[in-house]
Design a protein around this motif. Structure first.
Motif, short mmCIF file in Angstrom:
data_model
loop_
_atom_site.label_atom_id
_atom_site.label_comp_id
_atom_site.label_asym_id
_atom_site.label_seq_id
_atom_site.Cartn_x
_atom_site.Cartn_y
_atom_site.Cartn_z
N ILE A 1 0.87 -1.18 0.00
CA ILE A 1 0.00 0.00 0.00
C ILE A 1 0.91 1.22 0.00
O ILE A 1 1.52 1.57 1.00
N GLN A 2 1.05 1.80 -1.15
CA GLN A 2 2.04 2.85 -1.34
C GLN A 2 1.41 4.24 -1.34
O GLN A 2 0.35 4.45 -1.90
N THR A 3 2.12 5.15 -0.70
CA THR A 3 1.69 6.54 -0.72
C THR A 3 2.33 7.19 -1.93
O THR A 3 3.53 7.08 -2.14
N VAL A 4 1.51 7.83 -2.76
CA VAL A 4 2.06 8.53 -3.91
C VAL A 4 1.93 10.02 -3.60
O VAL A 4 0.81 10.56 -3.55
N ARG A 5 3.04 10.63 -3.33
CA ARG A 5 3.05 12.00 -2.84
C ARG A 5 2.26 12.95 -3.73
O ARG A 5 2.42 12.95 -4.95
N GLY A 6 1.38 13.69 -3.08
CA GLY A 6 0.60 14.69 -3.81
C GLY A 6 -0.53 14.10 -4.65
O GLY A 6 -1.27 14.83 -5.28
N ALA A 7 -0.64 12.76 -4.68
CA ALA A 7 -1.65 12.17 -5.55
C ALA A 7 -2.63 11.27 -4.79
O ALA A 7 -3.83 11.34 -5.01
N GLY A 8 -2.12 10.44 -3.91
CA GLY A 8 -3.02 9.54 -3.19
C GLY A 8 -2.34 8.22 -2.85
O GLY A 8 -1.19 8.20 -2.42
N TYR A 9 -3.04 7.15 -3.08
CA TYR A 9 -2.53 5.83 -2.72
C TYR A 9 -2.63 4.86 -3.88
O TYR A 9 -3.51 4.97 -4.74
N ARG A 10 -1.71 3.88 -3.85
CA ARG A 10 -1.69 2.87 -4.89
C ARG A 10 -1.41 1.52 -4.24
O ARG A 10 -0.65 1.42 -3.29
N PHE A 11 -2.05 0.48 -4.75
CA PHE A 11 -1.76 -0.88 -4.28
C PHE A 11 -0.88 -1.53 -5.35
O PHE A 11 -1.27 -1.63 -6.51
N SER A 12 0.30 -1.94 -4.95
CA SER A 12 1.20 -2.55 -5.91
C SER A 12 2.06 -3.60 -5.24
O SER A 12 2.73 -3.34 -4.25
N ALA A 13 2.03 -4.81 -5.80
CA ALA A 13 2.85 -5.88 -5.25
C ALA A 13 4.21 -5.92 -5.94
O ALA A 13 5.02 -6.80 -5.68
N VAL A 14 4.45 -4.96 -6.81
CA VAL A 14 5.73 -4.91 -7.51
C VAL A 14 6.77 -4.33 -6.56
O VAL A 14 6.59 -3.25 -6.02
N ALA A 15 7.85 -5.09 -6.34
CA ALA A 15 8.88 -4.63 -5.41
C ALA A 15 9.53 -3.36 -5.94
O ALA A 15 9.74 -3.21 -7.14
N VAL A 16 9.80 -2.45 -5.03
CA VAL A 16 10.47 -1.22 -5.44
C VAL A 16 11.96 -1.52 -5.57
O VAL A 16 12.61 -2.00 -4.65
N VAL A 17 12.49 -1.29 -6.75
CA VAL A 17 13.90 -1.60 -7.02
C VAL A 17 14.77 -0.46 -6.48
O VAL A 17 14.50 0.71 -6.73
N PRO A 18 15.82 -0.80 -5.72
CA PRO A 18 16.69 0.24 -5.18
C PRO A 18 17.31 1.06 -6.31
O PRO A 18 17.52 0.55 -7.42
N ALA A 19 17.61 2.33 -6.00
CA ALA A 19 18.10 3.25 -7.03
C ALA A 19 19.39 2.79 -7.69
O ALA A 19 19.64 3.08 -8.86
N ASN A 20 20.24 2.02 -6.95
CA ASN A 20 21.51 1.57 -7.57
C ASN A 20 21.30 0.43 -8.56
O ASN A 20 22.24 0.03 -9.26
N GLY A 21 20.09 -0.10 -8.59
CA GLY A 21 19.76 -1.09 -9.60
C GLY A 21 20.35 -2.48 -9.34
O GLY A 21 20.23 -3.36 -10.17
N SER A 22 20.92 -2.70 -8.14
CA SER A 22 21.56 -3.99 -7.87
C SER A 22 20.58 -5.16 -7.83
O SER A 22 20.95 -6.30 -8.06
N ASN A 23 19.31 -4.86 -7.58
CA ASN A 23 18.31 -5.93 -7.51
C ASN A 23 17.58 -6.11 -8.83
O ASN A 23 16.60 -6.83 -8.90
N LYS A 24 18.05 -5.41 -9.81
CA LYS A 24 17.28 -5.39 -11.06
C LYS A 24 17.18 -6.77 -11.69
O LYS A 24 18.16 -7.48 -11.83
N LYS A 25 15.96 -7.13 -11.99
CA LYS A 25 15.75 -8.39 -12.72
C LYS A 25 15.35 -8.00 -14.12
O LYS A 25 14.84 -6.93 -14.34
N SER A 26 15.58 -8.92 -15.03
CA SER A 26 15.03 -8.54 -16.32
C SER A 26 14.36 -9.71 -16.97
O SER A 26 14.60 -10.63 -17.35
#
Ligand code: CA
Length: 240
Positions: free
Chosen positions: A215-240
């Protein structure tokens, strides 16, 4: 609170048969014997769907459907017409005034429930009695249970509805006022921050599952339900 279906039918036996089968399928039903009574019920609270008999005393089902479609408050309520008529012209007339589906009498209760499920799934997924399951998080509208694996998640009624709505509309952002309309319903006047309170409670209830982050807060917009994992900015967890 379960999904409420208004049955508008002048024949008591059919009304009762439908009400019984709706209850078995996990829906709440409310009955009216004519358009006037149905209007009074709708005035109090909007149903999630209307089963509308074509031939009613006084105002016909088709005229009543027209009235509902012209009114801003009721124009989006899904309508399934019930009728003994089988002529193609009648079917076309029913669909033209904006009925969402059409069931011909005599119908099997099973067929009717299948049609209701299909219309609700298409138009308001959170009002259908279908189980929603996302990566092990399972919400069953028939018995009102939310489980993660074999463990049950205890939720208050509003958190349950909020979760049901969000699980039925994943990956989309809803503003607080949109959530109020869709989860709390019309005729309800509460402040937008009430949404934040219930989102917090819902996250807390989900915390032990680790799925509260869905249950994600989207700043200035509202809320979103997403089971998609948030990938860290360095991209080390990136799957393709
Ligand atoms: Ca009738």
């Amino acid at each position: 609170m379960s999904t409420k279906i208004l049955i508008v039918e002048d024949e008591a036996a059919i009304r009762e048969l439908i009400a019984y089968n709706l209850q078995q399928a996990g829906y709440e039903s409310i009955c009216a014997e004519d358009a006037e009574r149905a209007m009074a019920i709708i005035h109090d609270a909007l149903p999630d769907l209307i089963l509308l008999d074509w031939l009613l005393p006084n105002m016909t089902g088709i005229d009543f459907a027209r009235v509902l479609r012209r009114n801003e408050r009721t124009r989006l309520i899904p309508i399934i017409m019930l009728t003994a008529r089988t002529q193609e012209a009648d079917k076309v007339a029913g669909l033209e005034i904006g009925a969402d589906d059409y069931v011909t009498k005599p119908f099997s209760p099973r067929e009717l429930i299948a049609r209701i499920n299909a219309v609700l799934r298409r138009l308001i997924p959170e009002a259908s009695a279908q189980v929603v399951e996302i990566h092990g998080l399972r919400l069953d509208p028939v018995n009102h249970r939310v489980t993660d694996g074999s463990r049950e998640i205890a939720l208050g009624p509003i958190e349950y509805r909020l979760l049901h709505f969000m699980m039925s509309h994943t990956e989309r952002v809803y503003s607080r006022s949109q959530l109020l309309d869709r989860v709390w319903g019309d005729h309800v006047f509460v402040e937008e921050r009430t949404v934040d309170v219930h989102i917090r409670r819902l996250r807390k209830a989900l915390q032990w599952t680790g799925k509260d982050s869905w249950i994600q807060t989207v700043r200035g917009a509202g809320y979103r339900f997403s089971a998609v994992a948030v990938v860290p900015a360095n991209g080390s967890n990136k799957k393709s």
